[in-house]
Design a protein around this motif. Structure first.
Motif, PDB file in Angstrom:
ATOM      1  N   CYS A   1     -39.894 -11.930  27.782  1.00 26.59           N
ATOM      2  CA  CYS A   1     -39.561 -12.786  28.929  1.00 26.59           C
ATOM      3  C   CYS A   1     -38.154 -13.366  28.776  1.00 26.59           C
ATOM      4  O   CYS A   1     -37.820 -13.905  27.734  1.00 26.59           O
ATOM      5  CB  CYS A   1     -40.583 -13.911  29.002  1.00 26.59           C
TER       6      CYS A   1
ATOM      7  N   GLU B   1     -39.147 -15.437  38.221  1.00 29.39           N
ATOM      8  CA  GLU B   1     -39.706 -14.683  39.344  1.00 29.39           C
ATOM      9  C   GLU B   1     -41.236 -14.872  39.429  1.00 29.39           C
ATOM     10  O   GLU B   1     -41.796 -15.080  40.501  1.00 29.39           O
ATOM     11  CB  GLU B   1     -39.360 -13.201  39.166  1.00 29.39           C
TER      12      GLU B   1
ATOM     13  N   ILE C   1     -45.217  -8.991  31.388  1.00 24.14           N
ATOM     14  CA  ILE C   1     -46.534  -9.609  31.579  1.00 24.14           C
ATOM     15  C   ILE C   1     -47.668  -8.623  31.314  1.00 24.14           C
ATOM     16  O   ILE C   1     -47.717  -7.531  31.882  1.00 24.14           O
ATOM     17  CB  ILE C   1     -46.647 -10.219  32.992  1.00 24.14           C
TER      18      ILE C   1
HETATM   19  S1  SF4 Z   1     -40.844 -12.724  35.819  1.00 22.31           S
HETATM   20 FE1  SF4 Z   1     -41.699 -14.303  34.519  1.00 22.31          FE
HETATM   21  S2  SF4 Z   1     -42.401 -13.202  32.708  1.00 22.31           S
HETATM   22 FE2  SF4 Z   1     -41.052 -11.828  33.798  1.00 22.31          FE
HETATM   23  S3  SF4 Z   1     -39.108 -12.184  32.807  1.00 22.31           S
HETATM   24 FE3  SF4 Z   1     -39.151 -13.485  34.625  1.00 22.31          FE
HETATM   25  S4  SF4 Z   1     -39.911 -15.461  33.826  1.00 22.31           S
HETATM   26 FE4  SF4 Z   1     -40.351 -13.913  32.263  1.00 22.31          FE
END
Ligand code: SF4
Ligand code: SF4
Ligand code: SF4
Ligand code: SF4
Lengths: 298, 305
Positions: free
Chosen positions: A68, A73, A113
């Motif tokens: 991460c 997002e 994720i």
């Molecule tokens: S979307 Fe969420 S999990 Fe993915 S890189 Fe961005 S902050 Fe990290």
């Protein structure tokens, strides 16, 4: 095979005590507790020799902190408020709020994720003094109770077939949403337990509408009938007008609590309630055996 | 912010129980009726038991405003534009959208409103539509403001409506007012959603084997939310010592005991309120309201002791 489900719309009307009493009167049934959020029937049925299985449904998202980069997002996209900032460049997911919708998983630009299957509870098949018993427990805060209810009903049917049982008797889920819909679709008869109180008749109305919506025949059992005779009479009139048979009337009685404290069904405990319940059960069986009433609107 | 004068934030209390029928609504209704008199503070009574809202049967509020609550679900705008990429179907975890013969097909009843398919659809075939969840009613009684959700019959999911009710509450509650929330029964998603939106939890428990079992589930479910909790014992009877011992074991203060009493059952059956069952019950309700107002503080002190 007839499948009888006992409902009350809301807790506290005596649904589980009635189901347990019916269970004690049944001859060759598979018993089932579909109130997977707060199951209580096992307290009176004292199951033994349980064969347990984890209940896995849906997924849970979790952020891999090593990948991460804190773009945020996921937090912006999650509509359930499950993602929050742990510090400036790292986000975390609160499992209690994650609905497993996969949106963050798909939209994370760094594929940071993970999306793993989620264990939401446990289901079991056990033996009781009245026959086999299918039950479960959902983990606190979990959803998917509708799916667990459907699974239990499937198990009960398979078990009934395998063991040559001729009836399924279930303590239904409360409410009018997903779990109760799962517990009634395709059942034979719903016994609606109600009491003559303002909430009793209000809840009866809502759960009866739901059963009508799914074209499930219903019968009404009036509990604590003497607490408010006027309201009881109103409920009986309304049921008569709607063609909903009343299968029994039970008096308000401290025996209910006493029997529960003795871990006995009302049938075992005996007394006037036991007689009234035996009569009600005979009526229920008759209704469940009779072919569905055909209504011709023309 | 230093600019805004500090308005004393009211207490937001969820009244919950492991299961329906333990007297949650009875307690909420009685508290809502005497709260302002006991504490000289405005109060809002909120019914979050949206599947079976019953609070109005006891409080008999005058409804001033009712609105339909909706959930955003996808709608097919122009099927012919579909690129047949299946991104929507692959994302949806609830089987609410599929693609047949190169055209998207939405099952709005199954949609959880996550917005995922709308975000991934490259062609704009899918646009935001809506599904009716139920109604939100606003009004007042002589002693309290009133807010409630009522789930549409046939609607399968209650948490979205509960979230909508709590969002509405944030808009309508006057600053400084205390809020009493009648939570849905049980310990699954709807109950946890409701309790998560409160500052403190009052558990209503019944000292029967069923009640004690349900109480243990409730304690297990709500403890991880780290909110101050307290207990009211309803229909107190032979099982009470066991329940009291459990509360002591979990460090939960027992703020009131209501006897198992036919007068109370009859008052309830008539749609009456607990404090109307006699002077004794009136005193119990007033004392309960006062100890609840202190609950966050009591819990903080207990934690530091
Ligand atoms: S979307 Fe969420 S999990 Fe993915 S890189 Fe961005 S902050 Fe990290
Ligand atoms: S899977 Fe869905 S609910 Fe869970 S964190 Fe991701 S976006 Fe939120
Ligand atoms: S909004 Fe989410 S739940 Fe609804 S159809 Fe799209 S992907 Fe499925
Ligand atoms: S994501 Fe959009 S374009 Fe792709 S299949 Fe679904 S509706 Fe069609």
């Amino acid at each position: 095979m007839p499948e009888i489900v006992v409902l009350s719309g809301k807790g506290g009307a005596g649904k589980t005590s009635v189901t347990a009493a019916f269970a004690a009167l049944s001859r060759n049934a598979v018993l089932c507790d579909l109130d997977v959020d707060a199951p209580d029937l096992h307290i009176l049925l004292a199951p033994r020799g349980s064969r347990r299985e984890p209940f896995v449904a849906g997924h849970l998202a979790a952020i891999d902190p090593a990948r991460c980069d804190g773009c945020g997002e996921c937090a912006a996209r999650c509509r359930y408020g499950a993602v929050s900032a742990a510090d400036r460049d790292r986000f975390v997911i609160n499992p209690a709020h994650c609905e497993g919708c996969k949106v963050c998983v798909v939209l994370c630009p760094r594929q940071a994720i993970l999306f793993t299957p989620r264990t939401c509870g446990v289901s079991a098949v056990s033996d009781t003094r009245y026959g086999p018993f299918v039950h479960a427990r959902l983990d606190p805060g979990a959803e998917n109770s509708g799916r667990l209810v459907a699974l239990l009903r499937q198990k009960a049917k398979a078990l009934a077939k395998e063991q040559g049982r001729d009836l399924i008797l279930a303590d239904g889920a409360p409410g009018i949403a997903c779990p109760v819909v799962s517990s009634i679709t395709g059942a034979t008869l719903a016994v609606l337990v109600t009491e003559p109180t303002p909430s009793g008749s209000h809840d009866l109305g809502r759960v009866a509408t739901l059963c009508d919506h799914f074209k499930l025949p219903t019968a009404v059992l009036l509990n604590k009938a003497d607490l408010n005779p006027d309201e009881a009479a109103r409920i009986e009139d309304a049921c008569r007008d709607a063609g909903r048979p009343i299968v029994g009337r039970l008096p308000y009685s401290p025996d209910v609590t006493a029997a529960m404290a003795a871990r006995q069904t009302l049938t075992e405990y005996g007394g006037p309630l036991a007689d009234a319940l035996a009569e009600a059960w005979a009526n229920v069986l008759n209704l469940a055996a009779a072919p569905k009433p055909q209504r011709n609107p023309f | 912010m230093a600019m805004t004068r500090a308005v004393k934030k009211g207490l937001r209390l969820a009244i919950a129980s492991g299961k329906g029928g333990t007297g949650k609504t009875t307690v909420t209704a009685a508290l809502a009726s005497i709260w302002s008199q006991a504490l000289c503070r405005p109060v809002v009574a909120v019914d979050c038991d949206v599947e079976e809202p019953n609070l109005h049967l006891f409080l008999r509020p005058v409804i001033r405003r009712a609105e339909t609550a909706k959930l955003e679900v996808p709608m097919v705008a122009e099927a012919a534009l579909c690129a047949d990429c299946a991104a929507c179907r692959e994302l949806c975890q609830f089987g609410a959208v599929t693609v047949m013969a190169g055209k998207p097909l939405v099952f709005p009843e199954m949609c959880h409103g996550c917005g995922g398919c709308l975000a991934v659809c490259p062609t704009g075939v899918l646009v935001a539509g809506s599904r009716e969840l139920g109604r939100i009613e606003e009004g007042a009684t002589e002693t309290a403001s009133y807010l409630a959700g009522r789930l549409r019959i046939g609607e399968a999911q209650s948490p979205p409506l509960i979230r909508a009710v709590l969002a509405r509450l944030n808009k309508v509650a006057e600053p400084g007012a205390d809020v009493l929330i009648d939570a849905p029964p049980g310990v699954s998603c709807p109950a946890v959603t409701t309790v998560s939106g409160a500052d403190a939890v009052l558990l209503v428990a019944e000292p029967t084997p069923f009640g004690i079992h349900d109480f243990e589930l409730a304690v297990e479910a709500f403890t991880p939310l780290h909110k101050p909790m307290a207990v009211v014992i309803n229909r107190s009877g032979p099982g009470t010592p066991e329940l009291l011992a459990l509360c002591r074991g979990h460090n939960l203060p027992v703020l009131a005991e209501i006897a198992s009493d036919r007068t109370v059952a009859e008052t309830y059956a008539r749609g009456g309120l607990l404090h109307e069952a006699g002077a004794h019950y009136r005193a119990v309700c007033f004392a309960l309201a006062r100890s609840l107002a202190e609950l966050p503080q009591t819990a903080r002190e207990a934690a530091h002791a």
